[in-house]
Design a protein around this motif. Sequence first.
Motif, PDB file in Angstrom:
ATOM      1  N   TYR A  18       0.535  -1.316   0.169  1.00 36.13           N
ATOM      2  CA  TYR A  18       0.157   0.258  -0.165  1.00 36.13           C
ATOM      3  C   TYR A  18       0.480   1.290  -0.026  1.00 36.13           C
ATOM      4  O   TYR A  18       1.943   0.514   0.304  1.00 36.13           O
ATOM      5  CB  TYR A  18      -1.481  -0.137   0.893  1.00 36.13           C
ATOM      6  CG  TYR A  18       0.127  -0.262   2.319  1.00 36.13           C
ATOM      7  CD1 TYR A  18      -0.250   1.517   2.652  1.00 36.13           C
ATOM      8  CD2 TYR A  18      -0.150  -0.944   3.395  1.00 36.13           C
ATOM      9  CE1 TYR A  18       0.449   1.928   4.536  1.00 36.13           C
ATOM     10  CE2 TYR A  18       0.394  -0.833   4.923  1.00 36.13           C
ATOM     11  CZ  TYR A  18       0.482   0.414   5.073  1.00 36.13           C
ATOM     12  OH  TYR A  18       1.320   0.551   6.351  1.00 36.13           O
ATOM     13  N   THR A  20       0.786   4.970  -2.078  1.00 36.86           N
ATOM     14  CA  THR A  20       0.309   7.194  -2.353  1.00 36.86           C
ATOM     15  C   THR A  20       0.581   6.882  -3.677  1.00 36.86           C
ATOM     16  O   THR A  20       1.819   6.176  -4.182  1.00 36.86           O
ATOM     17  CB  THR A  20       0.271   8.048  -1.378  1.00 36.86           C
ATOM     18  OG1 THR A  20       1.602   8.769  -1.136  1.00 36.86           O
ATOM     19  CG2 THR A  20      -0.468   7.900  -0.107  1.00 36.86           C
ATOM     20  N   LYS A  21       0.643   8.045  -4.237  1.00 38.45           N
ATOM     21  CA  LYS A  21       1.189   8.505  -5.617  1.00 38.45           C
ATOM     22  C   LYS A  21       1.395   9.776  -5.525  1.00 38.45           C
ATOM     23  O   LYS A  21       1.245  10.774  -4.855  1.00 38.45           O
ATOM     24  CB  LYS A  21      -0.333   8.596  -6.538  1.00 38.45           C
ATOM     25  CG  LYS A  21      -0.959   6.860  -7.500  1.00 38.45           C
ATOM     26  CD  LYS A  21      -0.094   6.401  -8.442  1.00 38.45           C
ATOM     27  CE  LYS A  21      -0.421   5.313  -9.408  1.00 38.45           C
ATOM     28  NZ  LYS A  21       0.363   5.257 -10.241  1.00 38.45           N
ATOM     29  N   ASN A  82      -9.182   6.805   1.685  1.00 38.69           N
ATOM     30  CA  ASN A  82      -9.644   6.739   0.028  1.00 38.69           C
ATOM     31  C   ASN A  82      -8.451   7.431  -0.462  1.00 38.69           C
ATOM     32  O   ASN A  82      -8.826   7.113  -1.994  1.00 38.69           O
ATOM     33  CB  ASN A  82     -10.479   7.727   0.200  1.00 38.69           C
ATOM     34  CG  ASN A  82     -11.974   7.175   0.933  1.00 38.69           C
ATOM     35  OD1 ASN A  82     -12.251   6.161   0.733  1.00 38.69           O
ATOM     36  ND2 ASN A  82     -12.882   7.952   1.317  1.00 38.69           N
ATOM     37  N   LYS A  83      -7.146   7.995  -0.423  1.00 38.37           N
ATOM     38  CA  LYS A  83      -5.945   8.097  -0.978  1.00 38.37           C
ATOM     39  C   LYS A  83      -5.223   6.819  -1.111  1.00 38.37           C
ATOM     40  O   LYS A  83      -4.115   7.808  -2.177  1.00 38.37           O
ATOM     41  CB  LYS A  83      -5.358   9.572   0.102  1.00 38.37           C
ATOM     42  CG  LYS A  83      -6.054  10.813  -0.187  1.00 38.37           C
ATOM     43  CD  LYS A  83      -5.413  11.909   0.766  1.00 38.37           C
ATOM     44  CE  LYS A  83      -6.741  13.066   0.480  1.00 38.37           C
ATOM     45  NZ  LYS A  83      -6.157  13.932   0.774  1.00 38.37           N
ATOM     46  N   LYS A  85      -3.234   3.677  -2.570  1.00 41.61           N
ATOM     47  CA  LYS A  85      -3.007   2.623  -4.238  1.00 41.61           C
ATOM     48  C   LYS A  85      -2.641   1.569  -3.369  1.00 41.61           C
ATOM     49  O   LYS A  85      -1.564   1.612  -1.918  1.00 41.61           O
ATOM     50  CB  LYS A  85      -1.742   3.395  -4.646  1.00 41.61           C
ATOM     51  CG  LYS A  85      -2.260   4.567  -5.386  1.00 41.61           C
ATOM     52  CD  LYS A  85      -3.714   4.965  -6.038  1.00 41.61           C
ATOM     53  CE  LYS A  85      -4.555   6.748  -6.471  1.00 41.61           C
ATOM     54  NZ  LYS A  85      -5.529   6.850  -7.163  1.00 41.61           N
ATOM     55  N   GLU A  92      -2.576  -2.492  -9.580  1.00 40.02           N
ATOM     56  CA  GLU A  92      -2.964  -1.758  -8.697  1.00 40.02           C
ATOM     57  C   GLU A  92      -3.773  -1.631  -9.147  1.00 40.02           C
ATOM     58  O   GLU A  92      -5.307  -0.954 -10.042  1.00 40.02           O
ATOM     59  CB  GLU A  92      -1.980  -0.126  -9.559  1.00 40.02           C
ATOM     60  CG  GLU A  92      -1.960   1.499  -9.191  1.00 40.02           C
ATOM     61  CD  GLU A  92      -0.891   2.059  -9.045  1.00 40.02           C
ATOM     62  OE1 GLU A  92      -1.709   3.170  -9.249  1.00 40.02           O
ATOM     63  OE2 GLU A  92      -0.591   2.252  -9.732  1.00 40.02           O
ATOM     64  N   TYR A  93      -4.862  -0.511  -7.723  1.00 38.32           N
ATOM     65  CA  TYR A  93      -6.484  -1.241  -7.355  1.00 38.32           C
ATOM     66  C   TYR A  93      -5.968   0.513  -6.660  1.00 38.32           C
ATOM     67  O   TYR A  93      -5.178   1.302  -5.504  1.00 38.32           O
ATOM     68  CB  TYR A  93      -6.594  -1.541  -6.503  1.00 38.32           C
ATOM     69  CG  TYR A  93      -6.926  -3.191  -7.126  1.00 38.32           C
ATOM     70  CD1 TYR A  93      -7.890  -3.966  -7.309  1.00 38.32           C
ATOM     71  CD2 TYR A  93      -5.551  -4.094  -7.404  1.00 38.32           C
ATOM     72  CE1 TYR A  93      -8.037  -4.723  -8.556  1.00 38.32           C
ATOM     73  CE2 TYR A  93      -5.753  -5.436  -7.292  1.00 38.32           C
ATOM     74  CZ  TYR A  93      -7.248  -5.749  -8.140  1.00 38.32           C
ATOM     75  OH  TYR A  93      -6.837  -6.719  -8.783  1.00 38.32           O
ATOM     76  N   ASP A  94      -7.560   1.458  -6.763  1.00 42.52           N
ATOM     77  CA  ASP A  94      -7.516   2.592  -5.970  1.00 42.52           C
ATOM     78  C   ASP A  94      -8.271   2.139  -5.105  1.00 42.52           C
ATOM     79  O   ASP A  94      -9.787   0.784  -4.718  1.00 42.52           O
ATOM     80  CB  ASP A  94      -8.661   3.835  -6.322  1.00 42.52           C
ATOM     81  CG  ASP A  94      -7.904   4.711  -7.443  1.00 42.52           C
ATOM     82  OD1 ASP A  94      -6.255   4.437  -7.517  1.00 42.52           O
ATOM     83  OD2 ASP A  94      -8.277   4.733  -8.593  1.00 42.52           O
ATOM     84  N   VAL A 114      -7.791  -0.384 -11.678  1.00 47.66           N
ATOM     85  CA  VAL A 114      -6.912   0.837 -12.411  1.00 47.66           C
ATOM     86  C   VAL A 114      -5.932   0.581 -12.876  1.00 47.66           C
ATOM     87  O   VAL A 114      -6.534   0.927 -14.297  1.00 47.66           O
ATOM     88  CB  VAL A 114      -5.696   1.459 -10.993  1.00 47.66           C
ATOM     89  CG1 VAL A 114      -5.236   2.715 -11.916  1.00 47.66           C
ATOM     90  CG2 VAL A 114      -6.721   2.111 -10.446  1.00 47.66           C
TER      91      VAL A 114
END
Length: 128
Positions: A18, A20-21, A82-83, A85, A92-94, A114
Amino acid sequence: MANNKKIRDVLNDGFIQYGTKETERSPKGKRIGEKFVPMGRLAYQEMSCREADYEMAKVLSAVLDMKIRTLFPPSLRKFSKNKLKIVLDGTEYDVIKADTDREKMYLYLYLQEVGVHEQNKTQDAGTN
């Protein structure tokens, strides 16, 4: 008197990564893409999706591809889930939605696919 509490729970479907982007920029400041920044790894168990789960995703204008359960890491207690990834088996999933159980021991993640996760050269070097 017997205690009916579960002693062990099995999260043996594999591991997720897990993070973030982060936006990548050129030296002139122009946006050139996004980079996955890993925050950690968690064992998970895939859960079955109920009809109510699919309806919730539809209301959020999303498509529910997978529902998983992991232990709730302390590092995510005050982080906006919710932010997040999720990277699972190179995909990759949101995170559409994140729920916890009553004791705040488990985290239930509702995921929307995604696409294929593209690893950096530095991430590949660490896995060899």
